[in-house]
Design a protein around this motif. Structure first.
Motif, PDB file in Angstrom:
ATOM      1  N   ILE A 205       0.835  -1.204   0.000  1.00 21.90           N
ATOM      2  CA  ILE A 205       0.000   0.000   0.000  1.00 21.90           C
ATOM      3  C   ILE A 205       0.871   1.256   0.000  1.00 21.90           C
ATOM      4  O   ILE A 205       1.798   1.391   0.804  1.00 21.90           O
ATOM      5  N   LYS A 206       0.546   2.186  -0.892  1.00 26.27           N
ATOM      6  CA  LYS A 206       1.237   3.480  -0.950  1.00 26.27           C
ATOM      7  C   LYS A 206       0.399   4.544  -0.254  1.00 26.27           C
ATOM      8  O   LYS A 206      -0.820   4.404  -0.110  1.00 26.27           O
ATOM      9  N   ARG A 207       1.054   5.630   0.136  1.00 26.12           N
ATOM     10  CA  ARG A 207       0.378   6.686   0.889  1.00 26.12           C
ATOM     11  C   ARG A 207      -0.861   7.216   0.168  1.00 26.12           C
ATOM     12  O   ARG A 207      -1.912   7.419   0.779  1.00 26.12           O
ATOM     13  N   GLU A 208      -0.757   7.402  -1.140  1.00 25.55           N
ATOM     14  CA  GLU A 208      -1.897   7.972  -1.866  1.00 25.55           C
ATOM     15  C   GLU A 208      -3.103   7.036  -1.889  1.00 25.55           C
ATOM     16  O   GLU A 208      -4.245   7.484  -2.071  1.00 25.55           O
ATOM     17  N   GLN A 209      -2.876   5.743  -1.674  1.00 28.67           N
ATOM     18  CA  GLN A 209      -3.987   4.792  -1.640  1.00 28.67           C
ATOM     19  C   GLN A 209      -4.757   4.829  -0.328  1.00 28.67           C
ATOM     20  O   GLN A 209      -5.874   4.318  -0.245  1.00 28.67           O
ATOM     21  N   GLU A 210      -4.170   5.432   0.680  1.00 29.79           N
ATOM     22  CA  GLU A 210      -4.811   5.484   1.992  1.00 29.79           C
ATOM     23  C   GLU A 210      -5.939   6.512   2.041  1.00 29.79           C
ATOM     24  O   GLU A 210      -6.839   6.421   2.870  1.00 29.79           O
ATOM     25  N   LYS A 211      -5.907   7.480   1.137  1.00 31.75           N
ATOM     26  CA  LYS A 211      -6.894   8.570   1.165  1.00 31.75           C
ATOM     27  C   LYS A 211      -8.261   8.087   0.693  1.00 31.75           C
ATOM     28  O   LYS A 211      -8.387   7.390  -0.309  1.00 31.75           O
ATOM     29  N   ILE A 212      -9.296   8.473   1.417  1.00 28.40           N
ATOM     30  CA  ILE A 212     -10.663   8.111   1.061  1.00 28.40           C
ATOM     31  C   ILE A 212     -11.128   8.945  -0.128  1.00 28.40           C
ATOM     32  O   ILE A 212     -10.982  10.166  -0.142  1.00 28.40           O
ATOM     33  N   ASP A 213     -11.699   8.284  -1.113  1.00 24.53           N
ATOM     34  CA  ASP A 213     -12.305   8.946  -2.266  1.00 24.53           C
ATOM     35  C   ASP A 213     -13.811   8.953  -2.042  1.00 24.53           C
ATOM     36  O   ASP A 213     -14.490   7.939  -2.245  1.00 24.53           O
ATOM     37  N   TRP A 214     -14.342  10.090  -1.621  1.00 24.49           N
ATOM     38  CA  TRP A 214     -15.750  10.180  -1.241  1.00 24.49           C
ATOM     39  C   TRP A 214     -16.699  10.047  -2.427  1.00 24.49           C
ATOM     40  O   TRP A 214     -17.906   9.867  -2.240  1.00 24.49           O
ATOM     41  N   SER A 215     -16.168  10.103  -3.650  1.00 24.43           N
ATOM     42  CA  SER A 215     -17.035   9.932  -4.820  1.00 24.43           C
ATOM     43  C   SER A 215     -17.382   8.457  -5.062  1.00 24.43           C
ATOM     44  O   SER A 215     -18.285   8.145  -5.824  1.00 24.43           O
ATOM     45  N   LYS A 216     -16.686   7.564  -4.388  1.00 24.69           N
ATOM     46  CA  LYS A 216     -16.996   6.145  -4.509  1.00 24.69           C
ATOM     47  C   LYS A 216     -18.259   5.815  -3.713  1.00 24.69           C
ATOM     48  O   LYS A 216     -18.729   6.608  -2.893  1.00 24.69           O
ATOM     49  N   SER A 217     -18.785   4.627  -3.949  1.00 25.48           N
ATOM     50  CA  SER A 217     -19.986   4.214  -3.213  1.00 25.48           C
ATOM     51  C   SER A 217     -19.671   4.025  -1.733  1.00 25.48           C
ATOM     52  O   SER A 217     -18.516   3.807  -1.346  1.00 25.48           O
ATOM     53  N   GLY A 218     -20.729   4.107  -0.912  1.00 27.64           N
ATOM     54  CA  GLY A 218     -20.542   3.906   0.519  1.00 27.64           C
ATOM     55  C   GLY A 218     -19.985   2.531   0.841  1.00 27.64           C
ATOM     56  O   GLY A 218     -19.188   2.371   1.767  1.00 27.64           O
ATOM     57  N   GLU A 219     -20.402   1.520   0.068  1.00 29.30           N
ATOM     58  CA  GLU A 219     -19.911   0.168   0.278  1.00 29.30           C
ATOM     59  C   GLU A 219     -18.409   0.090   0.012  1.00 29.30           C
ATOM     60  O   GLU A 219     -17.656  -0.536   0.766  1.00 29.30           O
ATOM     61  N   GLU A 220     -17.958   0.740  -1.056  1.00 28.95           N
ATOM     62  CA  GLU A 220     -16.530   0.752  -1.384  1.00 28.95           C
ATOM     63  C   GLU A 220     -15.728   1.488  -0.318  1.00 28.95           C
ATOM     64  O   GLU A 220     -14.630   1.064   0.054  1.00 28.95           O
ATOM     65  N   ILE A 221     -16.266   2.586   0.179  1.00 29.09           N
ATOM     66  CA  ILE A 221     -15.559   3.370   1.200  1.00 29.09           C
ATOM     67  C   ILE A 221     -15.497   2.590   2.514  1.00 29.09           C
ATOM     68  O   ILE A 221     -14.461   2.587   3.202  1.00 29.09           O
ATOM     69  N   TYR A 222     -16.582   1.908   2.856  1.00 24.94           N
ATOM     70  CA  TYR A 222     -16.583   1.069   4.059  1.00 24.94           C
ATOM     71  C   TYR A 222     -15.510  -0.011   3.953  1.00 24.94           C
ATOM     72  O   TYR A 222     -14.738  -0.238   4.901  1.00 24.94           O
ATOM     73  N   ASN A 223     -15.422  -0.651   2.790  1.00 26.21           N
ATOM     74  CA  ASN A 223     -14.389  -1.667   2.584  1.00 26.21           C
ATOM     75  C   ASN A 223     -12.994  -1.056   2.638  1.00 26.21           C
ATOM     76  O   ASN A 223     -12.049  -1.678   3.136  1.00 26.21           O
ATOM     77  N   HIS A 224     -12.872   0.161   2.137  1.00 23.67           N
ATOM     78  CA  HIS A 224     -11.582   0.854   2.164  1.00 23.67           C
ATOM     79  C   HIS A 224     -11.144   1.115   3.609  1.00 23.67           C
ATOM     80  O   HIS A 224      -9.985   0.867   3.972  1.00 23.67           O
ATOM     81  N   ILE A 225     -12.072   1.596   4.430  1.00 20.70           N
ATOM     82  CA  ILE A 225     -11.751   1.915   5.829  1.00 20.70           C
ATOM     83  C   ILE A 225     -11.314   0.657   6.584  1.00 20.70           C
ATOM     84  O   ILE A 225     -10.281   0.643   7.261  1.00 20.70           O
ATOM     85  N   ARG A 226     -12.085  -0.422   6.443  1.00 20.91           N
ATOM     86  CA  ARG A 226     -11.719  -1.640   7.188  1.00 20.91           C
ATOM     87  C   ARG A 226     -10.535  -2.356   6.544  1.00 20.91           C
ATOM     88  O   ARG A 226      -9.812  -3.085   7.226  1.00 20.91           O
ATOM     89  N   GLY A 227     -10.289  -2.091   5.257  1.00 17.57           N
ATOM     90  CA  GLY A 227      -9.127  -2.652   4.584  1.00 17.57           C
ATOM     91  C   GLY A 227      -7.840  -1.894   4.865  1.00 17.57           C
ATOM     92  O   GLY A 227      -6.776  -2.263   4.356  1.00 17.57           O
ATOM     93  N   MET A 228      -7.940  -0.838   5.656  1.00 16.80           N
ATOM     94  CA  MET A 228      -6.759  -0.082   6.104  1.00 16.80           C
ATOM     95  C   MET A 228      -6.622  -0.110   7.628  1.00 16.80           C
ATOM     96  O   MET A 228      -5.763   0.563   8.198  1.00 16.80           O
ATOM     97  N   HIS A 229      -7.495  -0.870   8.280  1.00 20.23           N
ATOM     98  CA  HIS A 229      -7.542  -0.887   9.744  1.00 20.23           C
ATOM     99  C   HIS A 229      -6.986  -2.213  10.270  1.00 20.23           C
ATOM    100  O   HIS A 229      -7.435  -3.275   9.826  1.00 20.23           O
ATOM    101  N   PRO A 230      -6.047  -2.221  11.200  1.00 18.60           N
ATOM    102  CA  PRO A 230      -5.518  -1.078  11.954  1.00 18.60           C
ATOM    103  C   PRO A 230      -4.228  -0.495  11.384  1.00 18.60           C
ATOM    104  O   PRO A 230      -3.592   0.315  12.045  1.00 18.60           O
TER     105      PRO A 230
END
Length: 313
Positions: A205-230
């Protein structure tokens, strides 16, 4: 007794090493990455595998580059019958791959040929997969491309994070290896080639991939958040300041401008996405401050609806 050299570095590798020891193989050496500075104070810290190996009095080698002749010859001098790797972090040279009588095998945290590379656990969640698993394969001089020996599936639950899935896969990998080595030594496994047409990659994972893209669907953003946690933790910006988003819940809401704060609740604030599934941020960390709940954050921050997240760097 079969002589094994184990190669691994992070926490994922530790249960695998423990299993090899428990199963009675003679671990004659452990190869791991060099000690690294950790934290704000840059304290030189040994990798978890080194700590575990030293508990058992096992020889530890820590090459900067295992492909350098003087480094891989140290491993070959131990004359292992089998080399086992799990999240070691370096590709082995041909000379070392061909040295052990039973070869070099790797415990990889995906259902190969999917998600080759160093971050398969992250990508399996980010991509919204419902299952992943562990593959044990022969190592070759190409990233996670060797012939497969055994494989086991592990389901991904709706609330799994990289942390929880990491622990499940590490345990599954240790158990699978325990079942695989005897079959391998007895010549009872027929290796299967990977289908290159179905190969996908999970590079670090690169730093720029950590940023949330709010234009994506809520499902994608939820997966993004838990896919970067912890780790490494997703982030966004709020009024020009970086804010790490440790957790968020999916909430149905009317579609609005992606990134806009729609409502403020007792335990967090709701942010619009690219569809009607909004995200309520409930666990976050403002720049330079400690991680806190949404409730704690709202106590010290006069937040208003209509503010845009991710608009400024």
């Amino acid at each position: 007794m079969v002589k094994v050299v184990f190669m691994g570095t992070p926490d994922f590798s530790v249960p695998v090493l423990r299993q090899i020891i428990k199963d009675g193989y003679e671990v004659i050496g452990v190869v791991t990455q060099p000690d690294r500075p950790v934290g704000r104070k840059k304290v030189l810290t040994p990798p978890p595998v080194k700590v575990e190996a030293e508990k058992h009095g096992i020889l530890v080698l820590q090459p900067q580059r295992i492909r350098e002749k003087e480094e891989y010859e140290k491993v070959m001098a131990l004359q292992p019958d089998l080399v086992v790797t799990a999240a070691f972090g370096q590709i082995l040279p041909k000379e070392l791959l061909e040295a052990p009588a039973h070869g070099c095998i790797n415990v990889h945290a995906s259902l190969l040929p999917e998600l080759r590379g160093g971050a398969p656990i992250h990508y399996s969640i980010i991509q919204g997969k419902e299952k992943t698993g562990v593959t044990i394969m022969y190592m070759v001089e190409k990233l996670d491309a060797g012939d497969m020996l055994t494989q086991v599936e592990v389901p991904i639950e709706e609330r799994d994070t990289v942390g929880t899935l990491h622990d499940k896969l590490s345990a599954a990998g240790a158990e699978l290896l325990s079942n695989t080595i005897p079959l391998l030594l007895d010549g009872k496994i027929t290796p299967a080639k990977q289908d290159e047409e179905h190969a996908t990659f999970a590079y670090n994972i690169k730093r720029e991939q950590e940023k949330i893209d709010w234009s994506k669907s809520g499902e994608e953003i939820y997966n993004h958040i838990r896919g970067m946690h912890p780790w490494p933790v997703a982030y966004t910006t709020l009024q020009g300041q970086v804010v790490k988003v440790w957790w968020g819940e999916k909430i149905h809401a009317s579609r609005n401008e992606p990134g806009m704060i729609l409502s403020i609740e007792a335990d967090g604030f709701v942010v619009a996405t690219g569809n009607e599934t909004a995200i309520k941020i409930t666990d976050l960390q403002p720049a330079g401050k400690k991680r806190m709940s949404g409730t704690e954050f709202l106590r010290g921050m006069k937040l208003q609806t209509g503010i845009q997240l991710g608009a400024e760097e």
